[in-house]
Design a protein around this motif. Sequence first.
Motif, PDB file in Angstrom:
ATOM      1  N   GLN A  54     -60.967  45.863   5.472  1.00  0.00           N
ATOM      2  CA  GLN A  54     -61.201  47.231   4.907  1.00  0.00           C
ATOM      3  C   GLN A  54     -60.570  47.871   3.827  1.00  0.00           C
ATOM      4  OE1 GLN A  54     -64.070  49.030   5.749  1.00  0.00           O
ATOM      5  NE2 GLN A  54     -64.726  47.128   7.305  1.00  0.00           N
ATOM      6  N   GLN A  55     -58.975  47.486   3.931  1.00  0.00           N
ATOM      7  CA  GLN A  55     -58.428  48.057   2.817  1.00  0.00           C
ATOM      8  C   GLN A  55     -58.659  47.207   1.471  1.00  0.00           C
ATOM      9  OE1 GLN A  55     -54.289  47.539   4.525  1.00  0.00           O
ATOM     10  NE2 GLN A  55     -54.370  49.150   5.781  1.00  0.00           N
ATOM     11  N   LEU A  56     -58.986  45.948   1.614  1.00  0.00           N
ATOM     12  CA  LEU A  56     -59.201  45.239   0.470  1.00  0.00           C
ATOM     13  C   LEU A  56     -60.742  45.824  -0.043  1.00  0.00           C
ATOM     14  CD1 LEU A  56     -58.509  41.414   1.772  1.00  0.00           C
ATOM     15  CD2 LEU A  56     -57.086  42.958  -0.272  1.00  0.00           C
ATOM     16  N   LYS A  57     -61.626  46.073   0.563  1.00  0.00           N
ATOM     17  CA  LYS A  57     -62.762  46.460   0.131  1.00  0.00           C
ATOM     18  C   LYS A  57     -62.647  47.784  -0.472  1.00  0.00           C
ATOM     19  CE  LYS A  57     -66.156  44.327   3.496  1.00  0.00           C
ATOM     20  NZ  LYS A  57     -66.863  44.563   4.676  1.00  0.00           N
ATOM     21  N   LYS A  58     -61.774  48.608   0.099  1.00  0.00           N
ATOM     22  CA  LYS A  58     -61.592  49.839  -0.414  1.00  0.00           C
ATOM     23  C   LYS A  58     -60.964  49.907  -1.890  1.00  0.00           C
ATOM     24  CE  LYS A  58     -59.169  54.348   0.543  1.00  0.00           C
ATOM     25  NZ  LYS A  58     -58.540  55.239   1.524  1.00  0.00           N
ATOM     26  N   ARG A  59     -59.845  49.135  -1.912  1.00  0.00           N
ATOM     27  CA  ARG A  59     -59.272  48.840  -3.184  1.00  0.00           C
ATOM     28  C   ARG A  59     -60.097  48.253  -4.100  1.00  0.00           C
ATOM     29  NH1 ARG A  59     -53.858  45.244  -4.622  1.00  0.00           N
ATOM     30  NH2 ARG A  59     -53.495  46.383  -6.389  1.00  0.00           N
ATOM     31  N   ASN A  60     -60.823  47.169  -3.672  1.00  0.00           N
ATOM     32  CA  ASN A  60     -61.830  46.713  -4.780  1.00  0.00           C
ATOM     33  C   ASN A  60     -62.833  47.686  -5.437  1.00  0.00           C
ATOM     34  OD1 ASN A  60     -63.043  44.461  -6.299  1.00  0.00           O
ATOM     35  ND2 ASN A  60     -64.716  44.590  -4.639  1.00  0.00           N
ATOM     36  N   ALA A  61     -63.417  48.899  -4.421  1.00  0.00           N
ATOM     37  CA  ALA A  61     -64.164  49.757  -4.949  1.00  0.00           C
ATOM     38  C   ALA A  61     -63.277  50.591  -5.870  1.00  0.00           C
ATOM     39  CB  ALA A  61     -64.817  50.498  -3.734  1.00  0.00           C
ATOM     40  N   GLU A  62     -62.247  50.943  -5.380  1.00  0.00           N
ATOM     41  CA  GLU A  62     -61.351  51.857  -6.342  1.00  0.00           C
ATOM     42  C   GLU A  62     -61.306  51.404  -7.870  1.00  0.00           C
ATOM     43  OE1 GLU A  62     -57.872  52.420  -4.057  1.00  0.00           O
ATOM     44  OE2 GLU A  62     -58.664  53.914  -2.766  1.00  0.00           O
ATOM     45  N   GLN A  63     -60.810  49.999  -7.712  1.00  0.00           N
ATOM     46  CA  GLN A  63     -60.481  49.146  -9.290  1.00  0.00           C
ATOM     47  C   GLN A  63     -61.877  49.067  -9.995  1.00  0.00           C
ATOM     48  OE1 GLN A  63     -58.773  45.435  -7.793  1.00  0.00           O
ATOM     49  NE2 GLN A  63     -56.631  46.275  -7.829  1.00  0.00           N
ATOM     50  N   GLU A  64     -62.956  48.723  -9.255  1.00  0.00           N
ATOM     51  CA  GLU A  64     -64.335  48.842  -9.850  1.00  0.00           C
ATOM     52  C   GLU A  64     -64.738  50.114 -10.554  1.00  0.00           C
ATOM     53  OE1 GLU A  64     -67.238  47.387  -7.316  1.00  0.00           O
ATOM     54  OE2 GLU A  64     -66.823  45.312  -7.511  1.00  0.00           O
ATOM     55  N   ASP A  65     -64.409  51.519  -9.768  1.00  0.00           N
ATOM     56  CA  ASP A  65     -64.578  52.627 -10.352  1.00  0.00           C
ATOM     57  C   ASP A  65     -63.743  52.929 -11.479  1.00  0.00           C
ATOM     58  OD1 ASP A  65     -66.625  53.008  -8.664  1.00  0.00           O
ATOM     59  OD2 ASP A  65     -65.098  54.378  -7.273  1.00  0.00           O
ATOM     60  N   LYS A  66     -62.345  52.492 -11.530  1.00  0.00           N
ATOM     61  CA  LYS A  66     -61.503  52.584 -12.470  1.00  0.00           C
ATOM     62  C   LYS A  66     -61.923  51.879 -13.813  1.00  0.00           C
ATOM     63  CE  LYS A  66     -57.689  54.304 -14.174  1.00  0.00           C
ATOM     64  NZ  LYS A  66     -57.655  55.748 -14.614  1.00  0.00           N
ATOM     65  N   THR A  67     -62.273  50.608 -13.538  1.00  0.00           N
ATOM     66  CA  THR A  67     -62.919  49.718 -14.757  1.00  0.00           C
ATOM     67  C   THR A  67     -64.154  50.451 -15.291  1.00  0.00           C
ATOM     68  OG1 THR A  67     -62.053  47.648 -13.570  1.00  0.00           O
ATOM     69  CG2 THR A  67     -63.865  47.620 -15.315  1.00  0.00           C
ATOM     70  N   LYS A  68     -65.108  50.924 -14.653  1.00  0.00           N
ATOM     71  CA  LYS A  68     -65.912  51.872 -14.964  1.00  0.00           C
ATOM     72  C   LYS A  68     -65.720  52.797 -16.051  1.00  0.00           C
ATOM     73  CE  LYS A  68     -69.342  50.506 -11.574  1.00  0.00           C
ATOM     74  NZ  LYS A  68     -70.068  50.887 -10.481  1.00  0.00           N
TER      75      LYS A  68
END
Length: 130
Positions: A54-68
């Motif tokens: 769950q932590q990895l999924k959350k971090r991945n989503a945050e990184q994708e948002d930041k990339t966008k």
Amino acid sequence: STVEGMATTSRRPREAWPEAFGGGLSGPRRPGSAAPRDPRELMDEVLTLREANQQLKKRNAEQEDKTKQLATKMVRITSDIKRGGADATPAERREASKEQQLDEMRAQMALMEVRSEKLANQLTYYRSLA
């Protein structure tokens, strides 16, 4: 209920388990291990892996948002810079803008591929622990 004076809960860390139930940290075991495993140890490991997932999924989503956000910011800045070029024709500006967008998309895709590979490696590692 209590076990040897300790209340039993589903989310207790392994260190709190009584020694009679394998309370020490035994470390990860290899799949197919011949030694029997304590059901509480297995549940603890499953819960730990789920939480890590769950932590990895959350971090991945945050990184994708930041990339966008960064890609959008980059597009705005570079388009502002290109608009300042008075000697370029409108067709040249459009072509440059398209090339710029392609470059940005390629860079963003490369970042996503690296992150995806890293997450896939982490998933493989966590699955090997179970």
